[in-house]
Design a protein around this motif. Structure first.
Motif, PDB file in Angstrom:
ATOM      1  N   LEU A 116       0.846  -1.183   0.000  1.00 10.86           N
ATOM      2  CA  LEU A 116       0.000   0.000   0.000  1.00 10.86           C
ATOM      3  C   LEU A 116       0.886   1.239   0.000  1.00 10.86           C
ATOM      4  CD1 LEU A 116      -2.963   0.935   0.199  1.00 10.86           C
ATOM      5  CD2 LEU A 116      -2.650   1.056   2.656  1.00 10.86           C
ATOM      6  N   GLY A 117       0.570   2.177  -0.881  1.00 13.84           N
ATOM      7  CA  GLY A 117       1.346   3.414  -0.943  1.00 13.84           C
ATOM      8  C   GLY A 117       0.890   4.397   0.104  1.00 13.84           C
ATOM      9  N   ASP A 118       1.052   5.675  -0.191  1.00 13.19           N
ATOM     10  CA  ASP A 118       0.766   6.678   0.841  1.00 13.19           C
ATOM     11  C   ASP A 118      -0.504   7.476   0.544  1.00 13.19           C
ATOM     12  OD1 ASP A 118       1.628   8.026  -1.329  1.00 13.19           O
ATOM     13  OD2 ASP A 118       3.230   9.127  -0.342  1.00 13.19           O
ATOM     14  N   ARG A 119      -1.333   7.008  -0.355  1.00 12.64           N
ATOM     15  CA  ARG A 119      -2.591   7.713  -0.636  1.00 12.64           C
ATOM     16  C   ARG A 119      -3.732   6.705  -0.707  1.00 12.64           C
ATOM     17  NH1 ARG A 119       0.950  10.082  -3.992  1.00 12.64           N
ATOM     18  NH2 ARG A 119       0.256   8.983  -5.850  1.00 12.64           N
ATOM     19  N   LEU A 120      -4.826   7.076  -0.061  1.00 11.83           N
ATOM     20  CA  LEU A 120      -5.971   6.173  -0.010  1.00 11.83           C
ATOM     21  C   LEU A 120      -7.214   7.039   0.115  1.00 11.83           C
ATOM     22  CD1 LEU A 120      -6.603   3.083   0.375  1.00 11.83           C
ATOM     23  CD2 LEU A 120      -6.349   3.454   2.809  1.00 11.83           C
ATOM     24  N   SER A 121      -8.236   6.752  -0.653  1.00  5.84           N
ATOM     25  CA  SER A 121      -9.496   7.483  -0.446  1.00  5.84           C
ATOM     26  C   SER A 121     -10.637   6.482  -0.389  1.00  5.84           C
ATOM     27  CB  SER A 121      -9.710   8.527  -1.544  1.00  5.84           C
ATOM     28  OG  SER A 121      -9.876   7.913  -2.786  1.00  5.84           O
ATOM     29  N   LEU A 122     -11.590   6.785   0.468  1.00 13.47           N
ATOM     30  CA  LEU A 122     -12.744   5.906   0.636  1.00 13.47           C
ATOM     31  C   LEU A 122     -14.008   6.732   0.475  1.00 13.47           C
ATOM     32  CD1 LEU A 122     -10.517   5.143   3.139  1.00 13.47           C
ATOM     33  CD2 LEU A 122     -12.013   3.163   3.182  1.00 13.47           C
TER      34      LEU A 122
END
Lengths: 176, 205
Positions: A43-49
């Protein structure tokens, strides 16, 4: 139904797939695809839900690792699913990074393993382009393999054996 | 971002439609018939056409330079001119004043509209166009196309020009559901029946 109708109707497939990728990046060291390719996920450093398709609610965007992930996991337990993430794929030892979105699964900002610089000659340039296309296609093939693996589990006859049961257990564990 | 330089962005499409006989000759003829023609002497606000993916000035494709077997590599050159509204308004005011003084009467609405159109056309000839090139890679072995952008407008321009050029072939975007049915055709019924699931565990949003 036209393509854009399908995009609206079945966008949850992309959301669930990206959520599954996040889960796999934490739970599995490596995944072996049906063609024998070995893929490690990071997992990288950006995530949106955002809320599951058709439901109302705000989008949660997190950047960075530790604290942000706790916030993201909390959003999962509130019923949100991943709609975008920065993901690393180590495909048979070669490292790729890309940002994926749930609506299209279009890889953006795809960082490929390094290839030899071209010397400007036409033939050398063609060779470089072929090499780059081979790398892009390798990434897409691995992504397709992961998607197919997710879909096979998602379509499992017994719900207890399916993706959703696994995601439920994973989202419930490691509470913030 | 595109496909060949730096980090890549790749929007995926499937090529659909009945395959034409003598495919390579068909493709060559259609590429040349739909290559980019400079907009300089015209008054169009936008023009699209094929060019080399690596040199937007090259629209001759010497020795079928688009061919990189099994790929066809093209650039879609899009030249656009945008009329600056403030400049049109200023020029119109000046022209209306001049016409009123010359003719000694107030111009009618129809005359003003005509004048505005004339000014717009005149400005369009003088404004240099801005150029964008979008890379397109057609994998003729798999019947797939990659477009090096995720902009909806640019992708639509590429798909439209592809259809205009290679009709009866056209592009279908590989959205997740279509990709799913292509990857696992034996699961088509199960995929069609899938409904969204929720991971909600009773926590308040």
């Amino acid at each position: 139904m036209d393509v854009y109708g399908l995009l609206r109707e079945k966008v949850f497939l992309g959301q669930e797939f990206l959520t599954w990728l996040w889960c796999m990046s934490e739970e599995e060291n490596a995944l072996s695809l049906s063609d024998g390719t070995l893929v490690e996920l990071s997992l990288g450093d950006r995530l949106s839900l955002c809320p599951v398709m058709g439901q109302e609610g705000s989008r949660v965007q997190v950047r960075g690792r530790e604290v942000a992930l706790a916030e993201a996991r909390q959003a999962l337990r509130r019923g949100k699913l991943v709609d975008g993430l920065h993901l690393g794929l180590l495909i048979d030892g070669e490292e790729f990074w890309a940002t994926l979105d749930a609506a299209s699964l279009t890889p953006k900002g795809l960082r490929l393993p390094p290839s030899a610089p071209a010397d400007g000659e036409r033939n050398a340039l063609d060779a470089l382009h072929l090499e780059r296309l081979a790398l892009v296609q390798g990434f897409l093939r691995a992504l397709d393999g992961l998607f197919a693996q997710f879909l096979r589990e998602r379509c499992a006859t017994l719900p207890s054996e399916g993706v959703i049961a696994r995601l439920h257990a994973w989202a419930g564990g490691g509470a913030a | 971002m595109g496909i060949f330089k730096g980090t890549a962005t790749v929007s995926r499409y499937k090529v659909d439609g009945p395959p034409p006989p003598d495919f390579l000759e068909f493709v060559d003829r259609r590429i040349r018939a739909n290559c980019f023609v400079p907009i300089d002497d015209a008054t169009e606000q936008m023009r699209t056409g094929w060019c080399s993916a690596h040199d937007f000035l090259d629209t001759r494709f010497a020795y079928a330079s688009y061919a990189l077997d099994p790929f066809i590599v093209l650039g879609l050159r899009v030249d656009t001119r945008k009329l600056p509204t403030a400049v049109v308004r200023r020029e119109l005011s000046l022209e209306i004043r001049r016409a009123n003084e010359d003719q000694g009467r107030v111009l009618s609405r129809h005359d003003r509209e005509e004048l505005k159109e004339k000014i717009a056309l005149d400005l369009l000839r003088r404004i240099p166009p801005t150029t964008h090139v979008y890379e397109l890679v057609w994998d003729t072995a798999k019947g797939e196309v990659l477009i090096g952008t995720d902009s909806r407008t640019a992708r639509d321009l590429c798909a439209d020009h592809f259809k205009r050029s290679f009709d009866p072939l056209y592009l279908v975007p590989q959205v997740p559901y279509l990709l799913a049915t292509a990857l696992l055709p034996q699961y088509a019924a199960a995929l069609d029946a899938l409904r969204p699931a929720s991971l909600y565990r009773g926590e308040v949003a």
